[in-house]
Design a protein around this motif. Structure first.
Motif, PDB file in Angstrom:
ATOM      1  N   ASN A  48     -15.127  -4.795   8.451  1.00  0.00           N
ATOM      2  CA  ASN A  48     -14.975  -4.754   7.003  1.00  0.00           C
ATOM      3  C   ASN A  48     -13.891  -3.726   6.722  1.00  0.00           C
ATOM      4  OD1 ASN A  48     -16.233  -3.528   4.101  1.00  0.00           O
ATOM      5  ND2 ASN A  48     -16.212  -5.743   4.345  1.00  0.00           N
ATOM      6  N   MET A  49     -12.692  -4.192   6.346  1.00  0.00           N
ATOM      7  CA  MET A  49     -11.528  -3.320   6.262  1.00  0.00           C
ATOM      8  C   MET A  49     -11.033  -3.203   4.830  1.00  0.00           C
ATOM      9  SD  MET A  49      -9.630  -4.442   9.816  1.00  0.00           S
ATOM     10  CE  MET A  49      -8.807  -2.869  10.063  1.00  0.00           C
ATOM     11  N   ASP A  50     -10.526  -2.020   4.521  1.00  0.00           N
ATOM     12  CA  ASP A  50     -10.091  -1.640   3.179  1.00  0.00           C
ATOM     13  C   ASP A  50      -8.685  -1.070   3.283  1.00  0.00           C
ATOM     14  OD1 ASP A  50     -10.079  -1.023   0.500  1.00  0.00           O
ATOM     15  OD2 ASP A  50     -11.733   0.409   0.591  1.00  0.00           O
ATOM     16  N   PHE A  51      -8.083  -0.758   2.154  1.00  0.00           N
ATOM     17  CA  PHE A  51      -6.839   0.004   2.098  1.00  0.00           C
ATOM     18  C   PHE A  51      -7.079   1.286   1.315  1.00  0.00           C
ATOM     19  CE2 PHE A  51      -4.518  -4.184   2.545  1.00  0.00           C
ATOM     20  CZ  PHE A  51      -3.940  -3.887   3.781  1.00  0.00           C
ATOM     21  N   ASN A  52      -6.507   2.374   1.781  1.00  0.00           N
ATOM     22  CA  ASN A  52      -6.510   3.631   1.043  1.00  0.00           C
ATOM     23  C   ASN A  52      -5.099   3.870   0.513  1.00  0.00           C
ATOM     24  OD1 ASN A  52      -7.561   6.156   0.104  1.00  0.00           O
ATOM     25  ND2 ASN A  52      -6.458   7.143   1.781  1.00  0.00           N
ATOM     26  N   PHE A  53      -4.951   3.975  -0.813  1.00  0.00           N
ATOM     27  CA  PHE A  53      -3.637   4.106  -1.433  1.00  0.00           C
ATOM     28  C   PHE A  53      -3.370   5.537  -1.872  1.00  0.00           C
ATOM     29  CE2 PHE A  53      -4.647  -0.375  -2.125  1.00  0.00           C
ATOM     30  CZ  PHE A  53      -3.443  -1.000  -1.821  1.00  0.00           C
ATOM     31  N   ASP A  54      -2.124   5.963  -1.716  1.00  0.00           N
ATOM     32  CA  ASP A  54      -1.584   7.141  -2.390  1.00  0.00           C
ATOM     33  C   ASP A  54      -0.483   6.644  -3.318  1.00  0.00           C
ATOM     34  OD1 ASP A  54      -3.187   9.092  -1.224  1.00  0.00           O
ATOM     35  OD2 ASP A  54      -1.872   9.291   0.506  1.00  0.00           O
ATOM     36  N   TYR A  55      -0.484   7.146  -4.568  1.00  0.00           N
ATOM     37  CA  TYR A  55       0.419   6.611  -5.580  1.00  0.00           C
ATOM     38  C   TYR A  55       1.500   7.621  -5.955  1.00  0.00           C
ATOM     39  CZ  TYR A  55      -3.414   3.281  -6.110  1.00  0.00           C
ATOM     40  OH  TYR A  55      -4.398   2.340  -5.874  1.00  0.00           O
ATOM     41  N   ASN A  56       2.621   7.080  -6.440  1.00  0.00           N
ATOM     42  CA  ASN A  56       3.709   7.934  -6.932  1.00  0.00           C
ATOM     43  C   ASN A  56       3.438   8.399  -8.363  1.00  0.00           C
ATOM     44  OD1 ASN A  56       5.368   7.699  -4.571  1.00  0.00           O
ATOM     45  ND2 ASN A  56       5.947   5.640  -5.232  1.00  0.00           N
ATOM     46  N   ILE A 204      -3.148   5.685  10.935  1.00  0.00           N
ATOM     47  CA  ILE A 204      -2.376   6.934  10.924  1.00  0.00           C
ATOM     48  C   ILE A 204      -1.081   6.753  10.143  1.00  0.00           C
ATOM     49  CG2 ILE A 204      -1.139   8.585  12.387  1.00  0.00           C
ATOM     50  CD1 ILE A 204      -3.216   7.984  14.572  1.00  0.00           C
ATOM     51  N   ASN A 205      -0.441   5.609  10.283  1.00  0.00           N
ATOM     52  CA  ASN A 205       0.850   5.392   9.624  1.00  0.00           C
ATOM     53  C   ASN A 205       0.719   4.457   8.424  1.00  0.00           C
ATOM     54  OD1 ASN A 205       0.290   3.440  11.714  1.00  0.00           O
ATOM     55  ND2 ASN A 205       2.349   2.626  11.447  1.00  0.00           N
ATOM     56  N   ASP A 206       1.704   4.565   7.531  1.00  0.00           N
ATOM     57  CA  ASP A 206       1.769   3.744   6.327  1.00  0.00           C
ATOM     58  C   ASP A 206       1.980   2.285   6.722  1.00  0.00           C
ATOM     59  OD1 ASP A 206       2.095   2.816   3.755  1.00  0.00           O
ATOM     60  OD2 ASP A 206       4.150   3.565   3.552  1.00  0.00           O
ATOM     61  N   GLU A 207       1.314   1.365   6.005  1.00  0.00           N
ATOM     62  CA  GLU A 207       1.355  -0.046   6.386  1.00  0.00           C
ATOM     63  C   GLU A 207       2.216  -0.907   5.472  1.00  0.00           C
ATOM     64  OE1 GLU A 207      -1.875  -3.286   8.125  1.00  0.00           O
ATOM     65  OE2 GLU A 207      -2.495  -1.316   7.413  1.00  0.00           O
ATOM     66  N   VAL A 208       2.554  -0.442   4.288  1.00  0.00           N
ATOM     67  CA  VAL A 208       3.255  -1.282   3.327  1.00  0.00           C
ATOM     68  C   VAL A 208       4.752  -1.344   3.639  1.00  0.00           C
ATOM     69  CG1 VAL A 208       3.725   0.541   1.618  1.00  0.00           C
ATOM     70  CG2 VAL A 208       3.473  -1.842   0.876  1.00  0.00           C
ATOM     71  N   VAL A 209       5.340  -2.520   3.435  1.00  0.00           N
ATOM     72  CA  VAL A 209       6.793  -2.693   3.484  1.00  0.00           C
ATOM     73  C   VAL A 209       7.262  -2.842   2.040  1.00  0.00           C
ATOM     74  CG1 VAL A 209       8.685  -4.177   4.230  1.00  0.00           C
ATOM     75  CG2 VAL A 209       6.741  -3.791   5.749  1.00  0.00           C
ATOM     76  N   PRO A 210       8.064  -1.886   1.528  1.00  0.00           N
ATOM     77  CA  PRO A 210       8.478  -1.930   0.120  1.00  0.00           C
ATOM     78  C   PRO A 210       9.319  -3.165  -0.193  1.00  0.00           C
ATOM     79  CG  PRO A 210       8.900   0.223   1.093  1.00  0.00           C
ATOM     80  CD  PRO A 210       8.563  -0.695   2.219  1.00  0.00           C
ATOM     81  N   ASN A 221       5.010   1.719  -6.961  1.00  0.00           N
ATOM     82  CA  ASN A 221       4.152   2.881  -7.215  1.00  0.00           C
ATOM     83  C   ASN A 221       3.334   3.289  -5.993  1.00  0.00           C
ATOM     84  OD1 ASN A 221       3.189   4.888  -9.052  1.00  0.00           O
ATOM     85  ND2 ASN A 221       1.244   3.768  -9.182  1.00  0.00           N
ATOM     86  N   ILE A 222       3.498   2.595  -4.876  1.00  0.00           N
ATOM     87  CA  ILE A 222       2.724   2.908  -3.673  1.00  0.00           C
ATOM     88  C   ILE A 222       3.490   3.902  -2.811  1.00  0.00           C
ATOM     89  CG2 ILE A 222       1.678   1.996  -1.575  1.00  0.00           C
ATOM     90  CD1 ILE A 222       1.321  -0.669  -2.984  1.00  0.00           C
ATOM     91  N   ASN A 223       2.955   5.083  -2.674  1.00  0.00           N
ATOM     92  CA  ASN A 223       3.546   6.078  -1.782  1.00  0.00           C
ATOM     93  C   ASN A 223       3.135   5.795  -0.333  1.00  0.00           C
ATOM     94  OD1 ASN A 223       4.949   8.553  -1.123  1.00  0.00           O
ATOM     95  ND2 ASN A 223       2.936   9.459  -0.822  1.00  0.00           N
TER      96      ASN A 223
END
Length: 237
Positions: A48-56, A204-210, A221-223
């Protein structure tokens, strides 16, 4: 996922309570199993997997709709000393997460209802290297804790896809690193060792590709966006 956790707890309790566990007369199954230098096995499980976001900027959170995924893989176990083992567990992990955006992300932009949602499918070739610390065996069971690092290749990442969210494609990175910690119980049955375990997994590392547009309502808005999740595995050795 709550039902899966309850099932895991029930299995542990049932096995622990079975056949007069604390009796000194208990027959020990697989007496020499833990004396092997190398041992092998396989596992099946759920995630059961989630995303943890940090925002700008301070905007409403991106909501993550999680679903139960599937794990399958192999196990190679190297006995380091009596209560410490090194484990390699290459496998396949499949999961899907749906992101829902607040309308405020699209202020001043024309959008449709479909723009407020993005499906993120992940198919990881998942390779953890773990250290297992076990307690002393008591009759036919032995609790343990485990921890380590993992690398993963996301076959569904679309990192190199030239289309981004403006074309409906949410892209993630292909190569990922994780750390994980957990616990479980080895049960020594008549013909094999059965091990239910539960682990927390954290990227450990950021997963999003802007997106190409730095002001994209989907990624602007995703840091950082990092996976976190729970694995419940049933191991057979």
């Amino acid at each position: 996922m709550r039902q899966v956790v309850l099932l895991f707890a029930f299995l542990c309790f049932a096995q622990t309570s079975n056949a007069q566990l604390f009796s000194k007369e208990k027959i020990r199954n697989l007496e020499n199993e833990d004396k092997k230098r190398l041992s092998w096995g396989y596992y099946l499980g759920f995630n059961n997997m989630d995303f943890n976001f940090d925002y700008n900027e301070d905007k409403p959170d991106i909501l993550v709709d999680k679903s139960v995924g599937f794990n399958v893989g192999l196990i190679g176990n190297l006995r380091i000393m009596e209560y410490i083992d090194l484990r390699l567990e290459p496998g396949l992990t499949i999961t899907t997460r749906n992101l829902t955006y607040d309308e405020s992300y699209f202020d001043g932009i024309e959008y449709t209802e479909s723009d407020l949602m993005r499906e993120v499918k992940s198919t990881y070739i998942y390779i953890p290297l773990l250290v297992k610390f076990s307690s002393k065996r008591l009759n036919n069971f032995k609790p343990f804790v485990v921890g380590g690092i993992s690398t993963a290749i996301n076959l569904s990442s679309n990192e190199k896809n030239p289309d981004d969210n403006s074309s409906g494609q949410f892209r993630t990175k292909t190569n990922m690193l994780f750390y994980e910690v957990g616990f479980g119980v080895d049960f020594y049955l008549a013909f094999f060792k059965f091990t239910p375990s539960i682990r927390g997994v954290f990227a450990i590392n950021d997963e999003v590709v802007p997106d190409v547009d730095p002001n994209s309502p989907w990624t602007g808005n995703i840091n950082s966006m990092k996976t976190r999740g729970v694995f419940i595995n049933l191991t057979f050795q």
